[in-house]
Design a protein around this motif. Structure first.
Motif, PDB file in Angstrom:
ATOM      1  N   ASP A 408       0.828  -1.205   0.000  1.00 27.40           N
ATOM      2  CA  ASP A 408       0.000   0.000   0.000  1.00 27.40           C
ATOM      3  C   ASP A 408       0.863   1.256   0.000  1.00 27.40           C
ATOM      4  N   ASP A 409       0.584   2.166  -0.906  1.00 25.43           N
ATOM      5  CA  ASP A 409       1.222   3.487  -0.989  1.00 25.43           C
ATOM      6  C   ASP A 409       2.710   3.439  -1.313  1.00 25.43           C
ATOM      7  N   MET A 425      -3.046   5.057   3.649  1.00 25.07           N
ATOM      8  CA  MET A 425      -2.861   5.320   5.074  1.00 25.07           C
ATOM      9  C   MET A 425      -3.839   6.401   5.528  1.00 25.07           C
ATOM     10  N   PRO A 426      -4.220   6.378   6.806  1.00 21.39           N
ATOM     11  CA  PRO A 426      -5.171   7.387   7.291  1.00 21.39           C
ATOM     12  C   PRO A 426      -4.617   8.801   7.115  1.00 21.39           C
ATOM     13  N   SER A 470       6.230  -8.365  -3.965  1.00 23.08           N
ATOM     14  CA  SER A 470       5.573  -7.178  -3.444  1.00 23.08           C
ATOM     15  C   SER A 470       6.145  -5.965  -4.158  1.00 23.08           C
ATOM     16  N   LYS A 471       5.518  -4.827  -3.936  1.00 21.22           N
ATOM     17  CA  LYS A 471       6.018  -3.602  -4.561  1.00 21.22           C
ATOM     18  C   LYS A 471       7.354  -3.186  -3.951  1.00 21.22           C
ATOM     19  N   THR A 494      13.478  -1.821   4.119  1.00 25.62           N
ATOM     20  CA  THR A 494      13.578  -1.046   2.888  1.00 25.62           C
ATOM     21  C   THR A 494      12.418  -0.074   2.760  1.00 25.62           C
ATOM     22  N   ARG A 495      11.225  -0.511   3.127  1.00 26.51           N
ATOM     23  CA  ARG A 495      10.065   0.384   3.059  1.00 26.51           C
ATOM     24  C   ARG A 495      10.251   1.571   4.000  1.00 26.51           C
ATOM     25  N   ILE A 496      10.819   1.339   5.152  1.00 30.45           N
ATOM     26  CA  ILE A 496      11.036   2.442   6.096  1.00 30.45           C
ATOM     27  C   ILE A 496      12.015   3.452   5.518  1.00 30.45           C
ATOM     28  N   VAL A 497      13.076   2.972   4.885  1.00 29.65           N
ATOM     29  CA  VAL A 497      14.028   3.900   4.259  1.00 29.65           C
ATOM     30  C   VAL A 497      13.311   4.761   3.225  1.00 29.65           C
ATOM     31  N   LYS A 498      12.402   4.160   2.464  1.00 28.13           N
ATOM     32  CA  LYS A 498      11.667   4.946   1.464  1.00 28.13           C
ATOM     33  C   LYS A 498      10.767   5.969   2.139  1.00 28.13           C
ATOM     34  N   LEU A 499      10.094   5.604   3.225  1.00 34.67           N
ATOM     35  CA  LEU A 499       9.263   6.558   3.953  1.00 34.67           C
ATOM     36  C   LEU A 499      10.105   7.708   4.498  1.00 34.67           C
ATOM     37  N   VAL A 500      11.302   7.380   4.981  1.00 36.30           N
ATOM     38  CA  VAL A 500      12.209   8.430   5.460  1.00 36.30           C
ATOM     39  C   VAL A 500      12.504   9.426   4.348  1.00 36.30           C
ATOM     40  N   ASP A 501      12.814   8.919   3.156  1.00 34.12           N
ATOM     41  CA  ASP A 501      13.135   9.797   2.036  1.00 34.12           C
ATOM     42  C   ASP A 501      11.902  10.550   1.539  1.00 34.12           C
ATOM     43  N   ASP A 502      10.773   9.850   1.429  1.00 35.48           N
ATOM     44  CA  ASP A 502       9.572  10.473   0.880  1.00 35.48           C
ATOM     45  C   ASP A 502       9.068  11.611   1.749  1.00 35.48           C
ATOM     46  N   PHE A 503       9.098  11.414   3.070  1.00 36.54           N
ATOM     47  CA  PHE A 503       8.556  12.420   3.978  1.00 36.54           C
ATOM     48  C   PHE A 503       9.654  13.310   4.586  1.00 36.54           C
TER      49      PHE A 503
END
Length: 890
Positions: A408-409, A425-426, A470-471, A494-503
């Motif tokens: 998701d996302d 996400m909410p 998965s994505k 890996t997803r957390i690293v992307k969230l760190v960069d995205d936000f």
């Protein structure tokens, strides 16, 4: 009033539990469990159970009971003559090898007991009020009165009760349809000692409840964490009309709601159709209502709030791993959730929960967070039903929602998609992450992610059909870190690293339970570690036994580790962990630190397995042996019918299977072994004169180390060859490799195989004694003529030549001397085995140590114990040198 009643009930229950524990101590329970585990036959099981029932009722009960065996029953407990009359009359029946989770096996025991009761009735004995059936693993309790009705019917009453289940088939059929048998046994295997002990207490508590009710009412079996797993199995078996349409998490959710009634507004049997069960969203599941109500009515479901919490806390245990979307989901025990919180406080701050955005992104039923309160908590889980299961916990959470963290996302970013309504996400979480990026608010990703392997993902990150798992996996393929994507927790990182960069987050911590394999390096993790540890640094972590997580193996470690986002981070070569274990002594739960362990990241260029093979990469070993040769699974067993993967080079001394590069794989006989032919199994290499020393070092390092649960994932580094101890270790390793149990070198005399100029003669280049010594001991013994004939015109083997010009340590020389004595003592006995055991090829003058051990098994050599003592000393020394030479860290 209800509150006072609850308090009174809990106080009464606590007093009763204390009385139970006095009559049945944990020590007595452990004696029972040990006796059952070691039972060799059914009589042993009967004796073990009779002992504990005698101790509880006859020796330690306040009233006057005795145990007898009328009609040869396994046990009958009743009031002594002259004592007051009590309701308890207990019929005991014990079996071996049954599975009491199956209705058929419970019916088998009940059928026998009904035949006993019929005999009691015919002879005027009082009938039992309780039936207990048990085997070496389980026990179940029945109210005997529910089965009196069968005594009035026409069955095969003339047969022996012990054979009734085979001959009285009409009664067996009737019992299989009897709802009174829809009980689930108390379990005495699996889990920890406390769980098994509590399960035994629950067994006796259930029996005592019948005494208190005077045996006149159908009693309720207590529900506890020790019995709930088995209860769910029975529920799952009887509940659903369309079981294929019910996902495991949904089944667990229904089960827990039926037990606890936490959300009766959304979960209930339809009043006008008991075969439909209402779920949230006006969904309806097709069930067998009558069966379910009979089943549920057997259990006491008057739970205190604390008991509801305890049962809900283990809901994750009920979801079978092989049915889940993510494999490797494990219930996190409360004691380790508390310890994880302590580590987060030690690394971040004591008040981190008050000023951090905390996101548990694989929350399950909120085992990690339920005991605490957070200022800004977000809870997500892949399974929507787990959102409902966790209701009531962490009411302060800003959002609790279903979310596929790996899909998701994943392909969105807030710059291109600034509208939170475009995200799964909410909105509250989206805005909180945006705000954290602007204000540098601390964000903590805290979870127990699935740490199983995505088995249908190839090493290149794709599935067998070429479609990404998965994505996040797709992203890892693009980033060149796809090998590690097979480990689902690496996808979470890996997803957390992307969230760190995205936000654009700058103040981030991760607290994860994972396997610690990536801390040992290996080709599998090299690129991933370079990627992840360039962004996050490891701060602190522990190692705990996987067995601490109920229903998992106890041979490997789990770590809870805390990582901090930073700049200038690098992949550190070593990381130190505390070794921790739970302690439930004195009625309190705590975690003890029992040591430390350093894990070293070893990548392919520095790995022992690479170093051992390195001389073979010079390009001069391209010629392969022509014709047939032994493809072996052990010294004397050819793997016919299997597709062999081992291939022999010309001039090869044999083949060494050397799977993986870690301790756990090396200490199994399937992971590292040696044969003087070829091995059907790949994952190995040819042993040539050019890499002989390295092969012996590799074999010894892999086989000499005692595995522990916390070191089994450690990888081996190439040895420090400049160390003064190295050459002594090489020569010690030669001797170790000759005589270790996984060294399967042997000589063959088979018409299809030859590595000499003599047809049918396969020389064993690992034979260590000179040919002259063999000739000296056989030439004057006519019984050994076949050996003398076999050595004509032959010469010393490769190993014998090596031993002749090397010097050995005292420990290695002692092994060589003791082995020669064993060879001499077994030599005369070969003549008796030539004809009866041709498969041993004992006429071969160069028959290897494995073949000599076969003689010793039949005709033990006087010196063999001396050999074993000497070899054990060499093994201990070699194990220490593995650490001294830098191949492993402690």
């Amino acid at each position: 009033m209800a509150k006072l009643e609850t308090i009174w009930r809990q106080k009464t229950d606590d007093q009763h539990r204390k009385a139970l524990k006095k009559r049945l101590t944990k020590k007595s329970a452990q004696v029972l469990f040990n006796s059952l585990k070691s039972a060799a036959n059914e009589k042993d099981i009967e004796n073990a159970w009779r002992k504990v029932f005698t101790e509880y009722y006859v020796e330690n009960y306040d009233e006057g009971f005795e145990i007898t065996s009328p009609e040869n029953v396994d046990g009958f407990i009743s009031a002594r003559s002259g004592a007051l009359i009590f309701a308890l009359r207990l019929l005991l029946e014990f079996k071996q090898g049954t599975d009491l989770t199956r209705v058929n096996d419970r019916a088998r025991i009940t059928c026998q007991c009904i035949h006993y009761m019929h005999a009691f009735k015919e002879k005027g004995y009082e009938l039992p009020t309780v039936i207990v059936g048990a085997d070496e693993n389980q026990a179940f309790v029945l109210l005997a009165g529910n089965f009196y009705k069968y005594l009035e019917r026409d069955y095969e009453w003339g047969i022996a009760p012990s054979s009734a289940y085979k001959r009285d088939l009409k009664l067996m059929r009737d019992l299989q349809d009897d709802a009174n048998l829809a009980v689930y046994p108390f379990q005495f295997v699996g889990g920890n000692v406390n769980e098994r002990y509590n399960s035994l207490l629950d067994l006796f508590d259930s029996i005592d409840s019948i005494v208190q009710a005077d045996g006149k009412e159908t009693y309720k079996v207590a529900v506890s964490p020790a019995t709930i797993v088995g209860m769910f199995d029975e529920f799952n078996h009887i509940a659903f009309r369309e079981p294929d349409k019910i996902q495991p998490v949904k089944a667990v959710n229904m089960f827990m709601q039926m037990l606890t009634g936490k959300n009766s507004n959304d979960y209930y049997f339809l009043p006008r159709n008991r075969n439909l069960y209402h779920l949230p969203g006006d969904e309806k599941a097709k069930v067998y209502g009558v069966r379910l109500e009979a089943y549920l009515n057997h259990y006491d479901r008057n739970f205190t709030p604390k008991e509801v919490d305890q049962l809900t806390a283990i809901a994750d245990r009920l979801i079978e791993a092989n049915e889940r979307r993510f494999k490797g989901d494990f219930w996190t025990p409360t004691i380790w959730a508390q310890r994880a919180d302590e580590l987060l406080k030690e690394v971040i701050a004591d008040d981190y929960k008050d000023d951090s955005l905390v996101w548990d992104c694989a929350a399950g039923v909120r085992n990690l967070t339920r005991e605490f309160n957070y200022d800004e908590l977000f809870i997500s889980t892949y399974h929507e039903d787990e959102v409902y299961l966790g209701e009531g916990y962490n009411p302060e959470a800003k959002a609790a929602f279903q979310y596929d963290f790996l899909n998701d996302d994943v392909l969105l970013n807030p710059k291109d998609k600034p509208d939170p309504h475009d995200w799964k996400m909410p909105e509250s979480l989206f805005n909180a992450l945006i705000d954290a990026g602007k204000t540098n608010k601390r964000v903590v990703f805290y979870t127990n992610p699935p740490y199983g392997t995505a088995t249908n993902v190839k090493a290149d990150g794709t599935s067998k059909k070429g479609i990404a798992k998965s994505k996040v996996n797709e992203l890892m393929v693009k980033q060149g870190i796809s090998k590690a994507s097979q480990q689902l927790y690496c996808q979470f990182f890996t997803r957390i690293v992307k969230l760190v960069d995205d936000f654009e987050l700058k103040n981030v911590y991760i607290g994860f339970f994972t396997k610690p394999r990536f801390f040992a390096g290996g080709d599998y993790f090299e690129k991933f570690n370079q990627f992840f540890f360039s962004r996050f640094k490891f701060v602190k972590g522990n190692l705990l036994n996987a067995g601490e997580f109920s229903d998992t193996a106890n041979t490997w470690p789990i770590t809870f580790a805390v990582y901090q986002l930073g700049t200038g981070c690098t992949d550190q070569p070593t990381n130190q962990f505390t070794i921790e274990q739970s302690d439930y002594s004195n009625g309190k739960a705590k975690v003890d630190v029992v040591g430390t362990h350093t894990m070293q990241k070893v990548y392919n260029n520095d790995a022992l397995s690479t170093w051992a093979r390195e001389p073979l990469k010079q390009g001069c070993f391209v010629k392969m042996v022509k014709g047939t040769y032994p493809q072996l699974s052990s010294a004397l067993n050819e793997s016919r019918g299997k597709k062999p993967r081992g291939r022999l080079h010309q001039g090869s001394l044999g083949y060494m299977v050397s799977n993986s590069n870690n301790i756990g794989e090396g200490t199994t006989n399937s992971g590292v072994w040696l044969v003087s032919g070829s091995a059907y199994k790949g994952n190995g290499f040819n042993v040539m004169p050019e890499n002989f020393d390295r092969a012996c070092v590799n074999f010894t390092a892999r086989r000499a180390i005692a595995p522990t649960w916390y070191n089994e994932q450690d990888n081996y580094h190439a040895p420090d060859t400049s160390n003064p101890k190295y050459q002594e270790f090489v020569n010690d390793a030669l001797v170790f490799t000759l005589f270790e149990n996984a060294s399967y070198q042997a000589a063959y005399r088979d018409e299809d195989w030859s590595n000499t100029n003599v047809p049918g003669k396969w020389a064993n280049q690992w034979f260590w004694l000179p040919i002259g010594l063999v000739k000296e001991h056989v030439e004057n013994d006519s019984n050994l003529n076949p050996i003398y004939d076999d050595l004509r015109g032959d010469q010393d083997r490769f190993i014998a030549k090596q031993i002749a010009h090397r010097s050995f340590s005292n420990e290695a020389q002692a092994v060589l001397d003791a082995a020669e004595k064993v060879w001499l003592e077994t030599l005369p006995n070969r003549a008796m085995l030539f004809d009866d055991y041709p498969k041993y090829y004992l006429e071969a003058w160069d028959a290897g140590w494995f073949q000599i051990k076969q003689i010793n098994h039949l005709y033990p050599a006087a010196s063999y114990d001396q050999f074993r003592e000497c070899f054990e000393k060499l093994k201990q020394k070699s194990g220490q040198l593995v650490y001294d030479l830098g191949m492993l860290n402690k």
